[in-house]
Design a protein around this motif. Structure first.
Motif, PDB file in Angstrom:
ATOM      1  N   TRP A  60     106.654  85.483  50.009  1.00  0.00           N
ATOM      2  CA  TRP A  60     106.454  84.480  48.961  1.00  0.00           C
ATOM      3  C   TRP A  60     106.543  85.113  47.578  1.00  0.00           C
ATOM      4  O   TRP A  60     107.164  84.562  46.667  1.00  0.00           O
TER       5      TRP A  60
ATOM      6  N   ASP B 220     108.275  87.524  46.672  1.00  0.00           N
ATOM      7  CA  ASP B 220     109.681  87.793  46.351  1.00  0.00           C
ATOM      8  C   ASP B 220     110.374  86.595  45.716  1.00  0.00           C
ATOM      9  O   ASP B 220     111.415  86.738  45.093  1.00  0.00           O
ATOM     10  N   THR B 221     109.822  85.399  45.892  1.00  0.00           N
ATOM     11  CA  THR B 221     110.447  84.180  45.378  1.00  0.00           C
ATOM     12  C   THR B 221     109.929  83.766  44.007  1.00  0.00           C
ATOM     13  O   THR B 221     110.432  82.791  43.431  1.00  0.00           O
TER      14      THR B 221
ATOM     15  N   GLU C 103     109.348  83.083  40.293  1.00  0.00           N
ATOM     16  CA  GLU C 103     110.189  83.005  39.112  1.00  0.00           C
ATOM     17  C   GLU C 103     109.300  82.829  37.896  1.00  0.00           C
ATOM     18  O   GLU C 103     108.120  82.518  38.020  1.00  0.00           O
TER      19      GLU C 103
ATOM     20  N   ARG D 246     114.167  88.610  37.704  1.00  0.00           N
ATOM     21  CA  ARG D 246     113.700  87.339  38.262  1.00  0.00           C
ATOM     22  C   ARG D 246     114.246  86.209  37.407  1.00  0.00           C
ATOM     23  O   ARG D 246     114.447  86.361  36.213  1.00  0.00           O
TER      24      ARG D 246
END
Length: 180
Positions: A68, A70-71, A73, A171
């Motif tokens: 999670w 890693d996602t 933004e 990101r």
């Protein structure tokens, strides 16, 4: 509570995520955790399919957390007052607040006041300044927040490795607020 606002650039967000992973990895499977991000809005653990309560620090949940994270933004905004209300609603034993300290973003100071008001809280807030070195106002904000609730403040430097990671794997940064 983790800050994913646009000011968390230049390795700050990567440092914060690294520190979060390191802390959760140190927990045993009988302990529990819950992560809340904030920027334009509040993003609870495992958003967009959020966990409704604390999760045990099992190997599976630690792996899901890393995936999670890693996602994550970045978005503009500072819904830190909403984040502290969301954190309070989870009834934590303690809150770890990781940010660059840019929390007093309203003319009337209401966001900072929300963080300083420990009246209806039974937990301490430990603040961690991600790359705040040299910004006296941001460091003072974080010290005051920690002291108001019986917590502690710690400055966390952004290492050259985290700065490089931010450059190599940037990101997404959304200049408009999300529709969530």
């Amino acid at each position: 509570m983790l800050d994913n606002s646009g000011s968390m650039h230049s390795g700050r967000l990567e440092t914060m995520i690294f520190e979060t992973i390191k802390s959760v990895e140190a927990l045993n499977s009988k302990q529990q955790f819950y992560v809340i991000f904030y920027s334009d809005t509040v993003y609870p653990l495992f958003f967009p399919q959020p966990a409704n309560e604390f999760v045990r620090a099992t190997k599976k949940n630690k792996r899901l957390l890393r995936q999670w994270l890693d996602t994550v933004e970045m978005y503009p905004g500072n819904a830190v007052d909403d984040a502290i209300r969301a954190a309070t609603a989870t009834r934590p034993d303690v809150v770890y607040f990781l940010t660059d300290g840019d929390v007093n973003t309203t003319k009337d100071g209401r966001k900072l006041k929300a963080l300083l008001d420990a009246t209806n809280r039974s937990f301490s807030i430990h603040t961690f300044g991600m790359g705040t070195g040299g910004n006296a106002e941001h460091e003072e904000n974080l010290r005051r927040i920690a002291e108001a609730s019986g917590g502690t403040y710690r400055q966390v430097d952004v290492t050259p490795a985290m700065m490089e990671l931010a450059k190599k794997h940037p990101r997404s940064y959304h200049k408009k607020k999300s529709n969530r």
